[in-house]
Enzyme design. Sequence first.
Site, short mmCIF file in Angstrom:
data_model
loop_
_atom_site.label_atom_id
_atom_site.label_comp_id
_atom_site.label_asym_id
_atom_site.label_seq_id
_atom_site.Cartn_x
_atom_site.Cartn_y
_atom_site.Cartn_z
N ASP A 28 0.73 -1.35 0.04
CA ASP A 28 0.08 0.22 -0.10
C ASP A 28 1.06 1.24 -0.10
O ASP A 28 2.20 1.17 0.18
CB ASP A 28 -1.06 -0.05 1.14
CG ASP A 28 -0.33 -0.50 2.37
OD1 ASP A 28 0.89 -0.31 2.47
OD2 ASP A 28 -1.17 -0.79 3.39
N ASN A 69 -7.70 -1.97 14.01
CA ASN A 69 -9.08 -2.23 13.69
C ASN A 69 -9.17 -3.49 12.99
O ASN A 69 -10.14 -3.64 12.13
CB ASN A 69 -9.62 -0.93 13.05
CG ASN A 69 -8.96 -0.71 11.75
OD1 ASN A 69 -7.99 -1.32 11.31
ND2 ASN A 69 -9.46 0.14 10.93
N HIS A 110 -7.44 -4.14 9.93
CA HIS A 110 -7.31 -4.06 8.66
C HIS A 110 -5.96 -4.75 8.06
O HIS A 110 -4.90 -4.81 8.74
CB HIS A 110 -7.10 -2.68 8.17
CG HIS A 110 -5.89 -1.88 8.64
ND1 HIS A 110 -5.86 -0.42 8.54
CD2 HIS A 110 -4.61 -2.10 8.65
CE1 HIS A 110 -4.47 -0.08 8.92
NE2 HIS A 110 -3.84 -1.02 9.04
N GLU A 162 -9.97 -1.77 4.92
CA GLU A 162 -10.35 -1.53 6.36
C GLU A 162 -11.66 -2.25 6.46
O GLU A 162 -12.23 -2.90 5.49
CB GLU A 162 -10.90 0.08 6.17
CG GLU A 162 -9.42 0.99 6.03
CD GLU A 162 -8.87 1.23 6.93
OE1 GLU A 162 -8.76 0.27 8.00
OE2 GLU A 162 -8.04 2.29 7.18
C1 GLP Z 1 -0.34 0.45 8.23
C2 GLP Z 1 -0.13 -0.56 7.26
C3 GLP Z 1 -0.56 -1.74 7.28
C4 GLP Z 1 0.18 -2.03 8.55
C5 GLP Z 1 -0.54 -1.47 9.90
C6 GLP Z 1 0.06 -1.77 11.40
O1 GLP Z 1 -1.68 0.93 8.45
N1 GLP Z 1 -0.86 0.08 6.03
O2 GLP Z 1 -0.08 -2.58 6.19
O3 GLP Z 1 0.00 -3.56 8.79
O4 GLP Z 1 -0.27 -0.01 9.47
O5 GLP Z 1 1.24 -0.87 11.64
P1 GLP Z 1 2.15 -1.25 12.68
O6 GLP Z 1 3.28 -2.28 12.21
O7 GLP Z 1 3.02 0.03 12.72
O8 GLP Z 1 1.47 -1.56 13.66
#
Ligand code: GLP
Length: 265
Positions: free
Chosen positions: A81, A152, A154, A159
């Site tokens: 993403d 959440n 995702h 989402e």
């Molecule tokens: C972002 C990314 C996700 C990731 C998530 C968790 O929103 N788009 O792909 O898994 O955050 O982030 P973190 O690893 O910093 O908790």
Amino acid sequence: MEPRCLSLPDASVLVFPDAVEAGEAAAEHLMKAAKAAIQMRGKAVLGLATGNTPLPVYAELARACQSGRFLFDDVVTYNLDEYYPISPRDPRSYRTYMHRHLFSQINLPAHQAHVPDGSVPESGVADYCALYDRWIENDGGLDFQLLGIGRNGHLAFNEPSDLPIEEFRQTPTRVAKLHPVTRSDALKEFDGNANLVPARALTMGLRPILNARSLVILAMGAKKASIVAKALQDPISSKVPASLLRLVPHQTVWMLDEAAASELD
Ligand code: GLP
């Protein structure tokens, strides 16, 4: 130390003492899948993630490459993403993150690394997303996908949704509206200024993700404990996108630290 192995009906879960050990295990899993793919079809196609969670994985991959234990000549990568709109050169873009934490540390040829381009014009973004999926398909699909989980639930920026599960799992790469929880978690990357956090992002769809031949999902820390328990133990639901990984249990390994596993029964 060997991880604790939890056997749930539709998920394989490994619990590690800390995030570094989990990250190293995920990196080993990725390299093993990549070596098998290179041996079988001459290249490995890897799906990569951003966020804090994969950092120990990338540190281990950099070490493996620098010591000659694993080289990236025959690897192609696709990131999950990117914020939209954002310039790839913006210090807060996922393209910059990938360059800093992985691409600049390994011998992956630049043209083999793909991150969704947050600078494509609005008028061409739908075609660009369809093209991103076609590139993955033309490369033979993903041999391996690395995933984190949002608070959440995702996956990438897929989402929570009201779509029926079968429809949700077929979603292609597209522009997505970010959930309020996601935008609030992103504040730290945007100087704490809510007005700077993009409202949208480009996200790989659940279809290419769930079609990967092997997946590792990482979750670390107490703030992920409740969503991990929901994703693994509540009924599969589009409201918790990560729960859809239980539709592909044989391909998927969940790697957690003790804190993230603390609310599993
Ligand atoms: C972002 C990314 C996700 C990731 C998530 C968790 O929103 N788009 O792909 O898994 O955050 O982030 P973190 O690893 O910093 O908790």
